[in-house]
Structure formats: C-alpha cells, structure tokens
Scaffold this active site. Structure first.
Site, PDB file in Angstrom:
ATOM      1  N   ARG A 290       0.814  -1.233   0.000  1.00  0.00           N
ATOM      2  CA  ARG A 290       0.000   0.000   0.000  1.00  0.00           C
ATOM      3  C   ARG A 290       0.842   1.275   0.000  1.00  0.00           C
ATOM      4  O   ARG A 290       0.369   2.339   0.375  1.00  0.00           O
ATOM      5  CB  ARG A 290      -0.981   0.007   1.173  1.00  0.00           C
ATOM      6  CG  ARG A 290      -1.994  -1.130   1.117  1.00  0.00           C
ATOM      7  CD  ARG A 290      -3.051  -0.988   2.200  1.00  0.00           C
ATOM      8  NE  ARG A 290      -4.038  -2.062   2.085  1.00  0.00           N
ATOM      9  CZ  ARG A 290      -3.949  -3.237   2.722  1.00  0.00           C
ATOM     10  NH1 ARG A 290      -2.889  -3.464   3.501  1.00  0.00           N
ATOM     11  NH2 ARG A 290      -4.872  -4.148   2.579  1.00  0.00           N
TER      12      ARG A 290
ATOM     13  N   LYS B 191       1.932  11.339 -10.446  1.00  0.00           N
ATOM     14  CA  LYS B 191       1.056  10.490 -11.253  1.00  0.00           C
ATOM     15  C   LYS B 191       1.808   9.229 -11.652  1.00  0.00           C
ATOM     16  O   LYS B 191       2.920   9.297 -12.166  1.00  0.00           O
ATOM     17  CB  LYS B 191       0.607  11.222 -12.523  1.00  0.00           C
ATOM     18  CG  LYS B 191      -0.625  12.083 -12.349  1.00  0.00           C
ATOM     19  CD  LYS B 191      -1.117  12.542 -13.709  1.00  0.00           C
ATOM     20  CE  LYS B 191      -2.389  13.338 -13.602  1.00  0.00           C
ATOM     21  NZ  LYS B 191      -2.885  13.769 -14.925  1.00  0.00           N
TER      22      LYS B 191
ATOM     23  N   GLU C 230       6.468  18.972 -24.245  1.00  0.00           N
ATOM     24  CA  GLU C 230       5.983  19.185 -22.887  1.00  0.00           C
ATOM     25  C   GLU C 230       6.566  20.464 -22.279  1.00  0.00           C
ATOM     26  O   GLU C 230       5.919  21.124 -21.469  1.00  0.00           O
ATOM     27  CB  GLU C 230       6.327  17.986 -21.999  1.00  0.00           C
ATOM     28  CG  GLU C 230       5.436  16.776 -22.211  1.00  0.00           C
ATOM     29  CD  GLU C 230       4.032  16.961 -21.646  1.00  0.00           C
ATOM     30  OE1 GLU C 230       3.803  17.898 -20.866  1.00  0.00           O
ATOM     31  OE2 GLU C 230       3.157  16.149 -21.991  1.00  0.00           O
TER      32      GLU C 230
ATOM     33  N   LYS D  68       4.972  22.915 -13.166  1.00  0.00           N
ATOM     34  CA  LYS D  68       4.253  21.737 -12.679  1.00  0.00           C
ATOM     35  C   LYS D  68       4.209  21.708 -11.163  1.00  0.00           C
ATOM     36  O   LYS D  68       3.185  21.332 -10.568  1.00  0.00           O
ATOM     37  CB  LYS D  68       4.899  20.463 -13.225  1.00  0.00           C
ATOM     38  CG  LYS D  68       4.072  19.228 -12.935  1.00  0.00           C
ATOM     39  CD  LYS D  68       4.408  18.067 -13.825  1.00  0.00           C
ATOM     40  CE  LYS D  68       3.409  16.926 -13.637  1.00  0.00           C
ATOM     41  NZ  LYS D  68       3.682  15.764 -14.520  1.00  0.00           N
TER      42      LYS D  68
ATOM     43  N   GLU E 133      -5.824  16.195  -9.201  1.00  0.00           N
ATOM     44  CA  GLU E 133      -6.479  16.622 -10.448  1.00  0.00           C
ATOM     45  C   GLU E 133      -7.979  16.831 -10.278  1.00  0.00           C
ATOM     46  O   GLU E 133      -8.790  16.409 -11.103  1.00  0.00           O
ATOM     47  CB  GLU E 133      -6.210  15.601 -11.559  1.00  0.00           C
ATOM     48  CG  GLU E 133      -6.384  16.149 -12.954  1.00  0.00           C
ATOM     49  CD  GLU E 133      -5.918  15.185 -14.027  1.00  0.00           C
ATOM     50  OE1 GLU E 133      -5.242  15.656 -14.951  1.00  0.00           O
ATOM     51  OE2 GLU E 133      -6.219  13.984 -13.939  1.00  0.00           O
TER      52      GLU E 133
ATOM     53  N   ARG F 272      -5.155  21.142 -11.649  1.00  0.00           N
ATOM     54  CA  ARG F 272      -4.167  20.299 -12.312  1.00  0.00           C
ATOM     55  C   ARG F 272      -4.586  19.918 -13.725  1.00  0.00           C
ATOM     56  O   ARG F 272      -3.744  19.528 -14.548  1.00  0.00           O
ATOM     57  CB  ARG F 272      -3.906  19.037 -11.474  1.00  0.00           C
ATOM     58  CG  ARG F 272      -2.760  18.196 -12.038  1.00  0.00           C
ATOM     59  CD  ARG F 272      -2.275  17.142 -11.074  1.00  0.00           C
ATOM     60  NE  ARG F 272      -1.199  16.364 -11.667  1.00  0.00           N
ATOM     61  CZ  ARG F 272      -0.355  15.605 -10.989  1.00  0.00           C
ATOM     62  NH1 ARG F 272      -0.461  15.517  -9.672  1.00  0.00           N
ATOM     63  NH2 ARG F 272       0.590  14.931 -11.599  1.00  0.00           N
TER      64      ARG F 272
ATOM     65  N   ASN G  97      -2.993  19.115 -18.711  1.00  0.00           N
ATOM     66  CA  ASN G  97      -3.404  18.228 -19.801  1.00  0.00           C
ATOM     67  C   ASN G  97      -3.625  18.983 -21.113  1.00  0.00           C
ATOM     68  O   ASN G  97      -4.243  18.446 -22.042  1.00  0.00           O
ATOM     69  CB  ASN G  97      -4.695  17.494 -19.424  1.00  0.00           C
ATOM     70  CG  ASN G  97      -4.452  16.426 -18.381  1.00  0.00           C
ATOM     71  OD1 ASN G  97      -3.504  15.657 -18.474  1.00  0.00           O
ATOM     72  ND2 ASN G  97      -5.285  16.382 -17.367  1.00  0.00           N
TER      73      ASN G  97
ATOM     74  N   HIS H 120      -3.452  17.160 -24.397  1.00  0.00           N
ATOM     75  CA  HIS H 120      -3.395  15.726 -24.121  1.00  0.00           C
ATOM     76  C   HIS H 120      -4.657  14.970 -24.525  1.00  0.00           C
ATOM     77  O   HIS H 120      -4.589  13.771 -24.796  1.00  0.00           O
ATOM     78  CB  HIS H 120      -3.097  15.479 -22.638  1.00  0.00           C
ATOM     79  CG  HIS H 120      -1.664  15.690 -22.282  1.00  0.00           C
ATOM     80  ND1 HIS H 120      -1.006  16.875 -22.523  1.00  0.00           N
ATOM     81  CD2 HIS H 120      -0.742  14.861 -21.721  1.00  0.00           C
ATOM     82  CE1 HIS H 120       0.245  16.765 -22.101  1.00  0.00           C
ATOM     83  NE2 HIS H 120       0.427  15.558 -21.623  1.00  0.00           N
TER      84      HIS H 120
ATOM     85  N   HIS I 115      -3.522  12.026 -26.562  1.00  0.00           N
ATOM     86  CA  HIS I 115      -3.680  10.651 -26.092  1.00  0.00           C
ATOM     87  C   HIS I 115      -4.525   9.832 -27.062  1.00  0.00           C
ATOM     88  O   HIS I 115      -4.300   8.625 -27.226  1.00  0.00           O
ATOM     89  CB  HIS I 115      -4.327  10.635 -24.707  1.00  0.00           C
ATOM     90  CG  HIS I 115      -3.370  10.895 -23.595  1.00  0.00           C
ATOM     91  ND1 HIS I 115      -3.775  11.133 -22.293  1.00  0.00           N
ATOM     92  CD2 HIS I 115      -2.009  10.957 -23.558  1.00  0.00           C
ATOM     93  CE1 HIS I 115      -2.716  11.319 -21.521  1.00  0.00           C
ATOM     94  NE2 HIS I 115      -1.636  11.228 -22.266  1.00  0.00           N
TER      95      HIS I 115
ATOM     96  N   HIS J 166       5.080  10.259 -27.362  1.00  0.00           N
ATOM     97  CA  HIS J 166       4.091  11.016 -26.600  1.00  0.00           C
ATOM     98  C   HIS J 166       4.168  12.508 -26.937  1.00  0.00           C
ATOM     99  O   HIS J 166       3.144  13.154 -27.172  1.00  0.00           O
ATOM    100  CB  HIS J 166       4.322  10.802 -25.100  1.00  0.00           C
ATOM    101  CG  HIS J 166       3.478  11.664 -24.226  1.00  0.00           C
ATOM    102  ND1 HIS J 166       2.131  11.452 -24.038  1.00  0.00           N
ATOM    103  CD2 HIS J 166       3.789  12.760 -23.486  1.00  0.00           C
ATOM    104  CE1 HIS J 166       1.648  12.369 -23.217  1.00  0.00           C
ATOM    105  NE2 HIS J 166       2.637  13.175 -22.861  1.00  0.00           N
TER     106      HIS J 166
END
Length: 377
Positions: A119, A141, A183, A244, A254, A258, A262, A265, A269, A281
C-alpha cells in the site's frame, strides 16, 4: 555548475534537482531505514543500473535490479506483476525503496510499483529523457496502460526526490529530445511565457532536422545534442518543473487546477491510442496542442496570431502539427475515454490567450470537426 533545485510544496514535500553527475546525490537521498533498493530500468540503461548497483552496495544496502521493456511496452499489467514478484521474492518491506531509472514510461511504472507494494513504499526517480524530467517523474502520477486506453489504471504517489541529470540528454537521439520539448513548450503556453521566448531564441540549437511524423525514427541517422544547448536546457527544465510544481502543490489529485497540465493531451492521447502507441508522446501532444489552439480560435477564445505562434514554435522545433484526415471516428471514441470527460460530455483545456488556460466543456460537434479539419493532412 550550480544545481538548480525546485521545491514541490505538496502534502509530502520533495525537491527536484536539475544538474549534472547526480547519481551519487540520489543515493544520498535514500532513507536511512531502507535496507533494500529495487532499481527498475529499461535494457538500454543496464550499464547505468550497474553503476547504481555498486553505489547502493557501497551505501550498505542490498540492490535488486528489475529490467523492463522500453517505452510504453513496459507499462502493462504483466510487467507490473513481474515487478511485484521481484519485490516479493526479495523480501521488500515498507521501509525499502524503489528507484525509477529511465524515461517517462519507466518512472510511471516504477511509481505505480511503489504505490501498490504494501500500500505504498518510497520511490526516487532518475529520469533519463527530457519528457521524463519535465513531466512524468514530477507530480506523483503513476500508472500503466490497458487495451482500452493510456494511463487508465494508476495511483497518485509522490516521490521522495527527483534527480534530473542533463548529462543523460547528450546521448538522447535528437528526435526523442525534441519530442520532450513539446511538454516544455506546453508549460510556456499555459503558464510561463518566458519558456516560449527561450525556445524561440534558440531554435537552431534545439530543433530536429525537419518536421517529423510521430513514429519512432531510425536511431542511426539522428543527431545528438550540442553541448552548447545544455545550459539552455537546464533553465528550460527548471522552469517547466516549476510550472508543474506550482500546479500539483495546489491540486495533487487533479480535481480542478491540475487539469491545465493536460493541455493538448485529450487529442494527443487519442492519437497515441489510435496509433497503438507507436507515436512518441511528445509528438502526439504537439498535434494535440495545435488541435486545442484551433478549437479555441473557432470558439472565439484565442487569436489567430496565437494559433500561428503555436504552429511556428512547434514546426520550428521539428514537431508535427497535423494528423491523418480519415481517423475522426476512432479519435472521437478514444477522446470519450479521456479522464477529463464527464459522462458523454467532452471537456478540453484551451487557452484564453497565452498563459491563461480555461476549460471548454461540451463544445459543438461542428467546432470539433472544424478543429480536426485544421490539423488534418
């Protein structure tokens, strides 16, 4: 040269160090209670992983190496299960640590391995690509891909520290470096306009040989980085990480702010999904930012001059700004799986001017088709 340190003031604060020769610094950052260290790395980085092994042993800890497939091929449930198996057979406990050594896909995987073992155990990232340094390794992330989409399975798990050693970039193929710059300029479009100015002033040092499609090019004919570009990249990396850091410190999971990270994206994506992850990417995000700029312009939010600035910077770097004209249905289906979507409503991050990102919810289908037409070839 003095290292640049960006502090991420989140609930579990940590530093991102930008500099050169940082492997020893990463060992110094290992918690004193850690007895074992799992180094997750891709095959091309085996020599560096061996150097880390020796440094970990010299620190009095037990190193364990897990070699995983390169790039997106390593972000699968099967590879994740392999890493769990290694941890279990090696007797890792909650006081032990994972190190992610590689590009953004490796740090995504390593972070998820750490987030899920018992965990949650500690993770330190040593990203070796520009994309990993400015995006994947920072912000907590983590995740893997599934057949249904990218990063749909994951967790938020912040690292103990991140070390961005720019010396790794001197051997990175130029087209992969430029894909990472997508990016970087994203950070300029959404927050820090100085990033755009630095890139525009140094296109000759940073750009690829010419516009590329998004697929991986042959490594044999790609130029590597000029040493003169390293100080410029150090500043760009530190600035993008600072963008960031500011956002994730305010919104780790997010829920609101946040989402601006994106930018580009949603469409990007979708391209990656349709192309079965054969596009870089950053290349997909470059087209995605162009799509978002055209969409914002059609919605009356962004000037034509700012749209053209997108195109000039991205094409100047050698990044793609167009995509195939016969893929709309597949792209639309993929975008409906985007994490920002709510039910059947698509939601996009667009700009209301440079440095001012806003949400565009449920845009008219005609606007979406118009933006797609503007980036089609």
């Amino acid at each position: 040269m003095t290292d640049r340190i960006v502090h991420v003031a989140s609930a579990a604060p940590y530093d991102v160090t930008v500099g050169r020769g940082l492997l020893e610094r990463a060992i110094d950052a290992l918690p004193g209670a850690s007895a074992k260290v799992l180094v997750v790395h891709s095959a091309p980085l085996a020599p560096v992983a061996d150097r880390l092994r020796a440094l970990i042993e010299a620190s009095g800890r037990e190193p364990v190496l897990a070699e995983v497939p390169d790039a997106e091929q390593g972000k699968t449930a099967e590879v994740l299960a392999f890493c769990w198996q290694v941890l279990g057979k090696s007797g890792f406990t909650r006081s032990d640590v994972v190190v992610g050594l590689g590009g953004g896909a490796v740090t995504d995987l390593a972070g998820f391995v750490a987030a899920t073992w018992m965990r949650g155990i500690g993770v330190i990232h040593l990203p070796t690509t520009l994309l990993g340094m400015v995006d994947a390794a920072v912000g907590g992330k983590t995740g893997i891909n599934t057949a249904e989409g990218k990063n749909l399975v994951g967790a938020f798990h912040e690292p103990l520290a991140v070390f961005n050693d720019v010396q790794f970039l001197t051997t990175l193929p130029r087209h992969d470096l430029v894909a990472g710059l997508a990016e970087v300029v994203k950070g300029g479009f959404i927050r820090d306009g100085r990033i755009l100015e630095i890139v525009e002033d140094n296109l000759d040092l940073l750009s690829a040989a010419g516009p590329q499609d998004g697929a991986r090019a042959s490594m044999a004919d790609e130029r590597t980085l000029d040493d003169a570009a390293l100080p410029i990249l150090e500043e760009l990396i530190a600035r993008k990480v600072a963008v960031k850091a500011e956002v994730v410190a305010a919104d780790l999971k997010e829920s609101h702010l946040r989402e601006i990270l994106n930018y580009g994206h949603t469409f990007g994506h979708a391209i990656e999904h349709v192309e079965r992850y054969q596009w870089r990417h950053g290349s997909a995000v470059a087209v995605g930012m162009m799509f978002a700029a055209e969409l914002a312009h059609l919605a009356g939010r962004l000037s034509e001059a700012d749209v053209e600035r997108h195109r000039a910077i991205l094409t100047g770097l050698g990044l793609p700004t167009t995509y195939a004209s016969d893929k709309w249905d597949a792209l639309l289906a993929a975008m409906r799986l985007d994490k920002k979507s709510r039910g059947d409503m698509l939601r996009f991050v667009v700009l209301q001017g440079i440095g001012n990102p806003v949400r565009l919810e449920g845009p008219d289908p005609a606007l979406l088709l118009g933006a797609y037409g503007a980036v089609s070839r």
